[in-house]
Design a protein around this motif. Structure first.
Motif: not given
Length: 186
Positions: A97-118
């Motif tokens: 999930s690090r590959n699409f969340l990119k927590l250190r360089t990009e804002p966290l979006t609802k889409k990313k949280l949905i991807q994480f949870n899927l």
């Protein structure tokens, strides 16, 4: 020409692995919430594994999950290898999930949280609903009804644990990061 990129885990990742193993072990050992199904608890350690995996990637997620589960099992007696391996695989998968969340360089979006949870739902189904029970049947000759009940219970409780606590941890962490293009002039 030599690359400046180092191979292996960074010092930060090694420290996170050690600290993560300790925290997840403590969560598994001292904060298990009974489910009513034998040897199956609501495990807040899985949420912390997902949190670390989201920040540091698959190697840290896998190592933390594997060793924390191993040490927890050893503290009770004998290690149950099929579930230890399944936990390591869970940590490895959720670390991607690090590959699409990119927590250190990009804002966290609802889409990313949905991807994480899927991703975490799929990883939980694979690890606890399939790998661990089948391993118990093949390695330990356990009755299918018993181990699939444990696996389904673990899948449901871990999906909820990671979905609620893991998402909250990731969201809180994301708010502490200064992402590119987020600074404004006074």
């Amino acid at each position: 020409m030599k690359s400046n990129k180092s191979k292996g885990l960074s010092v930060e990742a090694v420290v996170a692995t050690g600290v993560g193993i300790a925290i997840v072990f403590l969560l598994k050992r001292f904060l298990p919430i009974p489910t009513g199904v034998p040897n199956t608890t609501i495990d807040l350690g899985e949420a912390f594994i997902a949190f670390l995996g989201a920040i540091f990637g698959p190697a840290v997620g896998g190592l933390v999950a594997f060793f924390a589960h191993l040490f927890n099992d050893l503290s009770w007696g004998d290690p149950w290898w099929t579930w230890i391996v399944a936990d390591g695989i869970f940590g490895l998968i959720i670390g991607y999930s690090r590959n699409f969340l990119k927590l250190r360089t990009e804002p966290l979006t609802k889409k990313k949280l949905i991807q994480f949870n899927l991703l975490q739902i799929a990883a939980n189904i694979l690890c606890w609903g399939i790998i661990a029970p089948l391993g118990d049947i093949l390695v330990y000759s356990q009755p299918a009804g018993k181990v699939f009940l444990q696996g389904i219970t673990a899948t449901i409780t871990d999906v909820l644990s990671v979905g609620i606590v893991g998402t909250l941890l990731i969201s809180a962490y994301a708010k502490t990061q200064i992402q590119k293009n987020r600074l404004s002039k006074d």
